[in-house]
Write an enzyme that holds these catalytic residues in place. Structure first.
Site, PDB file in Angstrom:
ATOM      1  N   ASN A  62      -2.369  -5.838   6.672  1.00 55.42           N
ATOM      2  CA  ASN A  62      -1.863  -5.217   5.436  1.00 55.42           C
ATOM      3  C   ASN A  62      -1.479  -3.770   5.703  1.00 55.42           C
ATOM      4  OD1 ASN A  62      -1.405  -4.962   2.570  1.00 55.42           O
ATOM      5  ND2 ASN A  62      -3.342  -3.846   2.435  1.00 55.42           N
TER       6      ASN A  62
ATOM      7  N   MET B 143       1.177  -7.340  -3.612  1.00 61.80           N
ATOM      8  CA  MET B 143       0.342  -6.717  -4.644  1.00 61.80           C
ATOM      9  C   MET B 143      -0.611  -7.707  -5.310  1.00 61.80           C
ATOM     10  SD  MET B 143       1.102  -3.670  -4.341  1.00 61.80           S
ATOM     11  CE  MET B 143       2.352  -2.471  -3.943  1.00 61.80           C
ATOM     12  N   ARG B 144      -1.120  -8.659  -4.532  1.00 58.67           N
ATOM     13  CA  ARG B 144      -2.103  -9.601  -5.071  1.00 58.67           C
ATOM     14  C   ARG B 144      -3.361  -9.534  -4.216  1.00 58.67           C
ATOM     15  NH1 ARG B 144      -0.773 -10.528  -9.774  1.00 58.67           N
ATOM     16  NH2 ARG B 144      -2.352 -12.145  -9.790  1.00 58.67           N
TER      17      ARG B 144
ATOM     18  N   GLY C 137      10.641  -4.061  -0.444  1.00 59.96           N
ATOM     19  CA  GLY C 137      10.794  -4.669   0.883  1.00 59.96           C
ATOM     20  C   GLY C 137      11.259  -3.731   1.971  1.00 59.96           C
TER      21      GLY C 137
ATOM     22  N   HIS D  56      -1.222  -0.118   3.632  1.00 54.32           N
ATOM     23  CA  HIS D  56      -1.696   0.494   2.391  1.00 54.32           C
ATOM     24  C   HIS D  56      -1.324   1.985   2.391  1.00 54.32           C
ATOM     25  CE1 HIS D  56      -4.207   0.946  -1.146  1.00 54.32           C
ATOM     26  NE2 HIS D  56      -4.692   2.044  -0.609  1.00 54.32           N
TER      27      HIS D  56
ATOM     28  N   ASN E 280       9.398  -2.132   3.963  1.00 51.66           N
ATOM     29  CA  ASN E 280       8.569  -2.420   5.144  1.00 51.66           C
ATOM     30  C   ASN E 280       8.998  -3.724   5.820  1.00 51.66           C
ATOM     31  OD1 ASN E 280       6.320  -0.388   5.679  1.00 51.66           O
ATOM     32  ND2 ASN E 280       6.263  -0.599   3.447  1.00 51.66           N
TER      33      ASN E 280
HETATM   34  C1  GAR Z   1       4.237   0.308   0.385  1.00 54.92           C
HETATM   35  O1  GAR Z   1       4.178   1.698   0.208  1.00 54.92           O
HETATM   36  C2  GAR Z   1       2.865  -0.255   0.682  1.00 54.92           C
HETATM   37  O2  GAR Z   1       2.049   0.623   1.378  1.00 54.92           O
HETATM   38  C3  GAR Z   1       2.344  -0.499  -0.706  1.00 54.92           C
HETATM   39  O3  GAR Z   1       3.439  -0.995  -1.415  1.00 54.92           O
HETATM   40  C4  GAR Z   1       4.619  -0.393  -0.917  1.00 54.92           C
HETATM   41  C5  GAR Z   1       5.661  -1.467  -0.700  1.00 54.92           C
HETATM   42  O4  GAR Z   1       6.895  -0.900  -0.375  1.00 54.92           O
HETATM   43  N1  GAR Z   1       1.259  -1.425  -0.688  1.00 54.92           N
HETATM   44  C6  GAR Z   1       0.207  -1.344  -1.492  1.00 54.92           C
HETATM   45  O5  GAR Z   1       0.086  -0.471  -2.324  1.00 54.92           O
HETATM   46  C7  GAR Z   1      -0.836  -2.418  -1.273  1.00 54.92           C
HETATM   47  N2  GAR Z   1      -2.043  -2.098  -1.958  1.00 54.92           N
HETATM   48  P1  GAR Z   1       8.087  -1.778   0.171  1.00 54.92           P
HETATM   49  O6  GAR Z   1       8.233  -2.960  -0.791  1.00 54.92           O
HETATM   50  O7  GAR Z   1       9.269  -0.870   0.099  1.00 54.92           O
HETATM   51  O8  GAR Z   1       7.755  -2.213   1.555  1.00 54.92           O
END
Ligand code: GAR
Length: 213
Positions: A125, A108-109, A30, A127, A32
Site C-alpha cells: 500500500n 480507499m477500502r 490513478g 499512504h 500512482n
Molecule cells: C495517494 O496520495 C495515496 O497515498 C492515497 O490516495 C492517493 C491516491 O492518488 N492513499 C491513501 O490515502 C490510502 N489511505 P492517485 O489516485 O492519484 O494515485
C-alpha cells in the site's frame, strides 16, 4: 526546501530476473497507477500490470488503464454486504489474471484477511504520511492540523491493522507555512510516484533474499 529525503536511496540498483505480475487496486485519480505503468515502460521496473481493479464507476484511473491497454475491472463495494465477500471477488479476479503481487495505489477500502490470505506478504500500500503518524483517511489534513513541519509518504506491506504493516520505503516532504491540503498533497504525490515503483522492486528483492522461516 523542496527537496525530499528518501530512504533507502533511489540510486540502489535493483535487478529482478523475471517480470513481477502486478495487480493494481485504485479508487480515484490513478496517478500512482500511471507512475507504475511509466516506470515499467521506461524499464525502471521489471513488471507487468495484469489488471486494474477499481471500485468507483467514475474513477479517473479507469481511462488511464484503457490508454495503457490494461484490463480494468469494476468491483463496486456497494454491491457487497460484507468486506470479506468483496475481497473474495477481488482475490478471484486477481488470480484469474495471473497476479502475484497486489498494489493498493489509492485504494480507499479497509481490507480483510481474505485478501491477505490470497497473497501472503505480497500486498503493498502507499499512504500519504510518514507512518506510523497519521494513519487512516485525510492523512494530509491530519498532518497540517497537527502542525508538524515534515510529512511525506510511506510504502508498506499491508496487514490487518490499518496502515500498520512493515515499512518498505518512505520519503519526507517539508511542510511550508503557505501550504494548503492541495499544495502539500501535490508535493507528496511527486514523491509517491518516485518511491512506489522502486519500493515494489525492493519488496520483491527482499523476498528473494530473505531466508526461509
Ligand atoms: C495517494 O496520495 C495515496 O497515498 C492515497 O490516495 C492517493 C491516491 O492518488 N492513499 C491513501 O490515502 C490510502 N489511505 P492517485 O489516485 O492519484 O494515485
Amino acid at each position: 526546501m523542496e527537496n525530499a529525503l528518501i530512504s533507502p536511496s533511489l540510486t540502489a540498483d535493483i535487478k529482478l530476473d523475471s517480470p513481477l505480475q502486478l495487480g493494481v487496486m485504485a479508487s480515484g485519480s490513478g496517478t500512482n497507477f500511471e507512475a507504475i505503468a511509466n516506470a515499467i515502460a521506461d524499464n525502471k521496473l521489471n513488471a507487468q500490470i495484469k489488471v486494474l481493479i477499481y471500485n468507483n464507476p467514475d474513477a479517473k484511473v479507469r481511462s488511464r488503464a484503457e490508454r495503457w491497454q490494461i484490463p480494468a475491472i469494476l468491483i463496486d463495494h456497494r454491491q457487497y454486504k460484507k468486506r470479506e465477500a468483496l475481497d473474495r471477488e477481488i482475490v478471484a479476479t486477481l488470480k484469474e489474471y495471473g497476479v502475484e503481487w497486489v498494489i493498493m495505489a489509492g485504494w480507499m477500502r479497509i481490507v480483510t484477511q481474505v485478501l491477505l490470505d490470497g497473497f501472503p506478504e505480497r500486498v503493498i500500500n502507499i499512504h500519504p504520511s510518514l507512518l506510523p503518524s497519521f494513519k487512516g483517511i485525510r492523512a494530509i489534513e491530519q498532518a497540517l492540523a497537527a502542525g508538524v513541519k515534515i510529512t511525506g509518504c510511506t510504502v508498506h506491506k499491508v496487514s490487518l491493522a490499518v496502515d500498520s504493516g512493515e515499512i518498505i520505503m518512505q520519503a519526507a516532504v517539508p511542510i511550508l507555512p503557505t501550504d494548503t491540503a492541495d499544495t502539500l498533497h501535490a508535493r507528496v504525490q511527486v514523491q509517491e510516484h518516485l518511491i512506489l515503483p522502486h519500493a515494489i522492486a525492493l519488496a520483491a528483492q527482499q523476498e528473494i533474499s530473505r531466508p526461509f522461516a
